[in-house]
Every structure is written in C-alpha cells, then in structure tokens.
Design a protein around this motif. Sequence first.
Motif, PDB file in Angstrom:
ATOM      1  N   VAL A 263       0.834  -1.201   0.000  1.00 15.03           N
ATOM      2  CA  VAL A 263       0.000   0.000   0.000  1.00 15.03           C
ATOM      3  C   VAL A 263       0.870   1.252   0.000  1.00 15.03           C
ATOM      4  N   VAL A 264       1.882   1.297   0.865  1.00 14.26           N
ATOM      5  CA  VAL A 264       2.743   2.473   0.958  1.00 14.26           C
ATOM      6  C   VAL A 264       3.546   2.662  -0.330  1.00 14.26           C
ATOM      7  N   LYS A 311       5.457   2.774   8.066  1.00 18.83           N
ATOM      8  CA  LYS A 311       6.092   2.661   6.749  1.00 18.83           C
ATOM      9  C   LYS A 311       5.834   3.919   5.919  1.00 18.83           C
ATOM     10  N   ALA A 312       4.637   4.507   6.086  1.00 16.11           N
ATOM     11  CA  ALA A 312       4.326   5.749   5.377  1.00 16.11           C
ATOM     12  C   ALA A 312       5.188   6.891   5.884  1.00 16.11           C
ATOM     13  N   VAL A 317       5.128   9.662   3.110  1.00 17.78           N
ATOM     14  CA  VAL A 317       3.753   9.665   2.582  1.00 17.78           C
ATOM     15  C   VAL A 317       2.806  10.150   3.679  1.00 17.78           C
ATOM     16  N   PRO A 318       2.002  11.195   3.429  1.00 19.18           N
ATOM     17  CA  PRO A 318       1.072  11.674   4.451  1.00 19.18           C
ATOM     18  C   PRO A 318      -0.062  10.675   4.688  1.00 19.18           C
ATOM     19  N   THR A 382       0.722  13.203   9.796  1.00 19.36           N
ATOM     20  CA  THR A 382       1.705  12.181   9.506  1.00 19.36           C
ATOM     21  C   THR A 382       1.306  10.952  10.288  1.00 19.36           C
ATOM     22  N   ALA A 383       2.093   9.884  10.165  1.00 18.08           N
ATOM     23  CA  ALA A 383       1.748   8.636  10.842  1.00 18.08           C
ATOM     24  C   ALA A 383       1.705   8.856  12.345  1.00 18.08           C
TER      25      ALA A 383
END
Length: 412
Positions: A263-264, A311-312, A317-318, A382-383
């Motif tokens: 997915v990421v 992982k994001a 990745v936001p 963010t994560a």
Amino acid sequence: MKLVVQVRLLPTPVQAAALEATLLACNEAATWASAVAFEKDVKRNFALREHTYTEIKARWGLGAQAAQHVIKKVCDAYTVLKASLKAGNLGKPGSKRYRRAVEEPVAFRPKGAQPYDDRMLSWQIDQRRISIWTVSGRVKDVAFTAGPEQLATLALYRRGESDLLCRDGMWFLNATCDVPEAPLNTDPVDFLGIDLGIVNIATTSDGEIMAGRELNRIRVRERKLRTKLQKKNTPSAKRRLKKRRRKEARRAKDINHKIAKHVVAEAERTGRGIALEDLTGIRERVRLRKPQRATHSSWAFAQLGQFIAYKARRAGVPVVYVDPAYTSRTCAECGHVDRANRVSQAWFACRSCGFVDHADRNSSRNIRARAWQLWRRGAQSTAPAPPPRQRGRAGRKRSATPSDARCANPSH
C-alpha cells in the motif's frame, strides 16, 4: 524515527544458561523492587534508587548498570499502569480487574525482557557476534542471525538500548534504531483510500482487494485444533499446543507487513497520501453474537494500521484518519445514505441512483473523498503514534468517531 530490529541469538548451552540466570535474577530483583515501591509509594527513578540500589547489587549480584536498569524498568511499569488506569484499559474503578491492578504491586515474569545499554552489550555486526553482560560475567562471541536489511539497519542506525528476551526457548535481542525519515509530501495529488475488514483484509480505492479468506480458514482450523488438544489434555497434546503457540499471530503479522508495504509503495509511486479510518475504541462500541467474537477478536486491524503508518512516515507519505461512520452505507457516486444500500457483505447498490459496486471498494472511495476534503481544509497528519492496545472493529461502521483527522508526531 525509532524502529526496533529483532535479531535471533544462537547461544551455546553454556551461554544460554548464563543468559537465563541473568533474566531470572533481574526479574526477581525487579519484583522485589516493585514491592518496595508499592509499599513506600515511591515510584520515581531516583527516589526508588535510594531504597533499592544497594540491596539489589548485594543480594542478586547485579552490576551497577544492570541494577539501574532494573529500577528504571520498575518505574516504567508503574508509569504504564497509571496511564492504563487513566485510559480505562483495566476496567472501571471498583471492578475486579481494576482493584487487582491497584491493590497489588506489579510482578514481573521470570523471563521477562531486560534492557541493555552499550556498556553492557557490544555488537560485532560484521562478524554477527555480540558480547553481553551476565551474572556469570561477560559472555563473548554469542552468535546471532538476521537478514541483510536488518544487518544494514543495525550497522547504520542502531542507537540506544536493546532488550534481551527469551520466547519459547529461543533468544532474541530487540535493538532500537534511529532511522531517518524521508521529507513529507505536503502536496499529494490525491489520496489512496483503504477500507479495513475481516473478510477482505484491505480494499483500496483503486479497486484492489486483498482478501483474507485463506487467513480466516487457517484461523478456524487452528481454533478447532486448539480446542481439540485442550480437551484431550494429555502430555503429547500439551507439547503440540506449546509448539503451535503464536503460529497464527506470526502468520497474520507477516501478511499485514506485506499488505502495508504494498500500500505504501503504491501511494509513494503515484504521489498520493493514504486515507485510513479512525477505528479507535470500536470494540467497546460493538455488541456481537458469540460465534462472531473469536473471529472479531483475532482481527489484527490495529497492527495493520500501525504498519501502514510507520512505513508511510519512513517514506514521507502523508496519512489522514477520517470518521468511519456510514462509509459503508453512503453511495460514492451520489452521496445518498441508506442502510438498505448495503445489499450484502460483498455488494453495494444505491437506492437513489442505482450505482452498483463491491461494498468494500465503495467504502474505500468514501474514505478517500473524506480524506481529500480534510486535507484541503488543512487537516494534515503524519503517521500517528500507536494507540494503547485498543483493537477491533464491527463488521460495519455504525457509530461516529471524531470527524477530524488525527494529527500526531509519532515515535515508533
């Protein structure tokens, strides 16, 4: 960001005996120090050290660093207990579980994990060897094994403490690594909506469905086998039960890692963010029939969400968390909300415009749309840090949660 790399130790029988004696001594000392902290109501590190440090060194033969780590472990345990009580994770005040937690001192398992710092533990990563302190003295040339990526991460980013633990007769070290993050993508072109479920573990707004039928079949088979062996209750049945411990959890964890990585990678490749549902506390809001409880309780959705989140964050990745209420009943085309829109577990058919789609794919599109609206309003995320162990979700979403994205600065 903080990541934990786990390596497996391969000690000789003599080395393993020394490690076992060390864990037993450290945890016995921690249990004693916990009783002192409970009796004197002294649960801060330096204050508790005055009451226990000398006795721990003399009575259990621990070194100075080991004794300090034992005391710190006790204080950390009481800090976590206080937070769990405040969050309601141990039931309501006055309940049996709550009373047991507050009326008795914290006890430590004989082979519970013990932290080590660089004074007590040294790594020879290129030789795959460690030198570690034990109650029998310094034990050198303890072999360990790890994958190429783990070894590279250890060599470049290992910082801070490592935890020694024994599980099912195997020895492990959990090493803390400070891994640099990629710059956050503050201008995503869109969002990739992810609908988490039991029948389908994850469904993306691109239409990709990661089914969980095989995993669910394995879970049912394992559950039946456990029940059968527990009823039999013979020595051989107990040996088989012990051998199969955590097998299902390891399988689910591996699947969740692979899904999160995919997915990421897709979101990073296409310049998009990731949209997830805020499912915190869903288990407390749901009432299930008895046949559904085991399946629902074994659903590791929180773990998958945490894997996607960290992982994001590492990839820049936001991630935006949205309100999950009515995403399964809302038409992704016209926005009509109706309980009757959900024809079955698998299919969605809008009563207003006639739009037909897979139910989970329709939900993921609604999640994507809500995330995009939140992002345009300035709700960036963010994560987030992993929530205190609250897992679970109903088969469908019926209760509303806060509609704004959660914005947090995580540490994993």
